[in-house]
Design a protein around this motif. Structure first.
Motif, PDB file in Angstrom:
ATOM      1  N   SER A  23      -2.007  -3.735  -5.391  1.00 55.10           N
ATOM      2  CA  SER A  23      -1.909  -4.693  -6.495  1.00 55.10           C
ATOM      3  C   SER A  23      -1.608  -6.108  -6.020  1.00 55.10           C
ATOM      4  O   SER A  23      -1.835  -7.069  -6.761  1.00 55.10           O
ATOM      5  CB  SER A  23      -0.817  -4.245  -7.472  1.00 55.10           C
ATOM      6  OG  SER A  23       0.473  -4.330  -6.889  1.00 55.10           O
ATOM      7  N   LYS A  24      -1.113  -6.247  -4.781  1.00 54.34           N
ATOM      8  CA  LYS A  24      -0.657  -7.556  -4.316  1.00 54.34           C
ATOM      9  C   LYS A  24      -1.515  -8.184  -3.232  1.00 54.34           C
ATOM     10  O   LYS A  24      -1.524  -9.409  -3.077  1.00 54.34           O
ATOM     11  CB  LYS A  24       0.782  -7.438  -3.796  1.00 54.34           C
ATOM     12  CG  LYS A  24       1.796  -7.036  -4.854  1.00 54.34           C
ATOM     13  CD  LYS A  24       3.183  -6.848  -4.265  1.00 54.34           C
ATOM     14  CE  LYS A  24       4.182  -6.444  -5.327  1.00 54.34           C
ATOM     15  NZ  LYS A  24       5.539  -6.218  -4.771  1.00 54.34           N
ATOM     16  N   LEU A  69      -5.763   8.652   4.602  1.00 57.55           N
ATOM     17  CA  LEU A  69      -7.031   7.986   4.293  1.00 57.55           C
ATOM     18  C   LEU A  69      -7.126   7.677   2.804  1.00 57.55           C
ATOM     19  O   LEU A  69      -7.532   6.574   2.409  1.00 57.55           O
ATOM     20  CB  LEU A  69      -8.202   8.874   4.732  1.00 57.55           C
ATOM     21  CG  LEU A  69      -9.603   8.407   4.315  1.00 57.55           C
ATOM     22  CD1 LEU A  69      -9.932   7.071   4.948  1.00 57.55           C
ATOM     23  CD2 LEU A  69     -10.639   9.466   4.684  1.00 57.55           C
ATOM     24  N   THR A  70      -6.747   8.625   1.955  1.00 56.71           N
ATOM     25  CA  THR A  70      -6.783   8.417   0.509  1.00 56.71           C
ATOM     26  C   THR A  70      -5.909   7.237   0.103  1.00 56.71           C
ATOM     27  O   THR A  70      -6.292   6.429  -0.755  1.00 56.71           O
ATOM     28  CB  THR A  70      -6.323   9.691  -0.225  1.00 56.71           C
ATOM     29  OG1 THR A  70      -7.234  10.754   0.074  1.00 56.71           O
ATOM     30  CG2 THR A  70      -6.283   9.472  -1.732  1.00 56.71           C
ATOM     31  N   GLN A  71      -4.741   7.117   0.716  1.00 58.70           N
ATOM     32  CA  GLN A  71      -3.857   5.999   0.398  1.00 58.70           C
ATOM     33  C   GLN A  71      -4.483   4.674   0.817  1.00 58.70           C
ATOM     34  O   GLN A  71      -4.449   3.687   0.075  1.00 58.70           O
ATOM     35  CB  GLN A  71      -2.496   6.191   1.080  1.00 58.70           C
ATOM     36  CG  GLN A  71      -1.710   7.391   0.595  1.00 58.70           C
ATOM     37  CD  GLN A  71      -1.416   7.339  -0.895  1.00 58.70           C
ATOM     38  OE1 GLN A  71      -1.170   6.280  -1.465  1.00 58.70           O
ATOM     39  NE2 GLN A  71      -1.449   8.499  -1.535  1.00 58.70           N
ATOM     40  N   LEU A  72      -5.052   4.634   1.989  1.00 58.66           N
ATOM     41  CA  LEU A  72      -5.663   3.399   2.475  1.00 58.66           C
ATOM     42  C   LEU A  72      -6.854   2.978   1.619  1.00 58.66           C
ATOM     43  O   LEU A  72      -7.113   1.780   1.443  1.00 58.66           O
ATOM     44  CB  LEU A  72      -6.109   3.574   3.929  1.00 58.66           C
ATOM     45  CG  LEU A  72      -4.992   3.484   4.968  1.00 58.66           C
ATOM     46  CD1 LEU A  72      -5.453   4.039   6.305  1.00 58.66           C
ATOM     47  CD2 LEU A  72      -4.538   2.042   5.122  1.00 58.66           C
ATOM     48  N   GLN A  73      -7.557   3.962   1.066  1.00 58.97           N
ATOM     49  CA  GLN A  73      -8.721   3.646   0.241  1.00 58.97           C
ATOM     50  C   GLN A  73      -8.347   2.983  -1.079  1.00 58.97           C
ATOM     51  O   GLN A  73      -9.212   2.444  -1.771  1.00 58.97           O
ATOM     52  CB  GLN A  73      -9.531   4.924  -0.007  1.00 58.97           C
ATOM     53  CG  GLN A  73     -10.288   5.392   1.233  1.00 58.97           C
ATOM     54  CD  GLN A  73     -10.940   6.750   1.058  1.00 58.97           C
ATOM     55  OE1 GLN A  73     -10.465   7.590   0.284  1.00 58.97           O
ATOM     56  NE2 GLN A  73     -12.020   6.979   1.777  1.00 58.97           N
ATOM     57  N   LYS A  74      -7.068   2.998  -1.431  1.00 60.06           N
ATOM     58  CA  LYS A  74      -6.617   2.291  -2.629  1.00 60.06           C
ATOM     59  C   LYS A  74      -6.738   0.777  -2.465  1.00 60.06           C
ATOM     60  O   LYS A  74      -6.867   0.045  -3.451  1.00 60.06           O
ATOM     61  CB  LYS A  74      -5.152   2.629  -2.931  1.00 60.06           C
ATOM     62  CG  LYS A  74      -4.867   4.055  -3.345  1.00 60.06           C
ATOM     63  CD  LYS A  74      -3.364   4.222  -3.573  1.00 60.06           C
ATOM     64  CE  LYS A  74      -2.989   5.612  -4.023  1.00 60.06           C
ATOM     65  NZ  LYS A  74      -1.513   5.742  -4.222  1.00 60.06           N
ATOM     66  N   ILE A  75      -6.648   0.319  -1.234  1.00 62.02           N
ATOM     67  CA  ILE A  75      -6.601  -1.114  -0.977  1.00 62.02           C
ATOM     68  C   ILE A  75      -8.023  -1.658  -0.875  1.00 62.02           C
ATOM     69  O   ILE A  75      -8.773  -1.312   0.042  1.00 62.02           O
ATOM     70  CB  ILE A  75      -5.803  -1.404   0.304  1.00 62.02           C
ATOM     71  CG1 ILE A  75      -4.394  -0.835   0.175  1.00 62.02           C
ATOM     72  CG2 ILE A  75      -5.752  -2.905   0.586  1.00 62.02           C
ATOM     73  CD1 ILE A  75      -3.555  -0.979   1.406  1.00 62.02           C
TER      74      ILE A  75
END
Length: 208
Positions: free
Chosen positions: A73-74, A108-114
């Motif tokens: 978000s930032k 990987l899933t977390q990084l794909q949020k960005i």
């Protein structure tokens, strides 16, 4: 604490832009084993000695997800994200957290949020950390180095793996890691310096 101090003291990172998820977080319970004495204590929350607590949350998948939600978000297209992981690694390649494990694909899933960023740099020192290299190579503009390959333990020591220690020294300009003398230490230069000075039999990995 070494990496935190480098980010704040050497690079001048805003503390409000650093997320520290460590052990049991702000709990007063014992969560740190002192190998020198054999005793268990509660981890100090102040990582740089300025009197302010720096650890925000415990190292769990839910809290890691929260941190990546904050980042997503930032961050903007000019931001550089740095991720450092330490602790034990499981022989199946997972990163050990506080009472649970995170798989490379979950990271990987977390990084794909960005969606908005310039670069992402990752350094991992846990055993079997090389298991994260192939999954995370799916992220554009990402560089990752690990202390060990996917099938071996990292060396470890009282505080930090020797590869990770020399890597930290390289990025803090302590040593001669700047091979091309351009007054900047790149991720590759830091990796090469750490690998060359790693006194253990581990096999560090690099991908960019």
């Amino acid at each position: 604490s070494l990496l935190y101090q480098i980010l704040v003291d050497v690079y001048g990172y805003d503390r409000n832009k650093i997320y520290v998820l460590m052990a049991d977080g702000t709990s007063s319970g014992v969560d740190l084993h002192l190998s020198a004495t054999g005793e268990y204590i509660s981890s100090p929350l102040d990582l740089d000695g300025d009197g302010t607590n720096d650890i925000q949350r415990s190292a769990t998948i839910n809290n890691i997800s929260w941190a990546f939600d904050q980042l997503a978000s930032k961050m903007n297209l000019n931001d550089k994200l740095f991720i450092f992981t330490t602790d034990h690694g499981a022989s199946n390649g997972n990163l050990c957290l506080w009472g649970e494990q995170m798989t490379p694909n979950q990271m990987l899933t977390q990084l794909q949020k960005i969606k908005r960023y310039e670069t992402i740099s990752v350094c991992m020192e846990q055993c079997y950390s090389g298991a994260f290299v192939n999954p995370l190579s799916n992220i554009d503009h990402l560089t990752i180095c690990t202390a060990a390959n996917a099938t071996e333990t990292s060396c470890g020591s009282t505080y930090i793996d020797p590869f990770a220690y020399h890597w930290a020294m390289a990025i803090s300009n302590k040593g001669n890691a700047d091979a091309d003398n351009d007054l900047h230490v790149s991720m590759l230069e830091a990796y090469n310096y750490a690998k060359a000075n790693d006194e253990c039999s581990e096999h560090p990995q690099y991908w960019s």
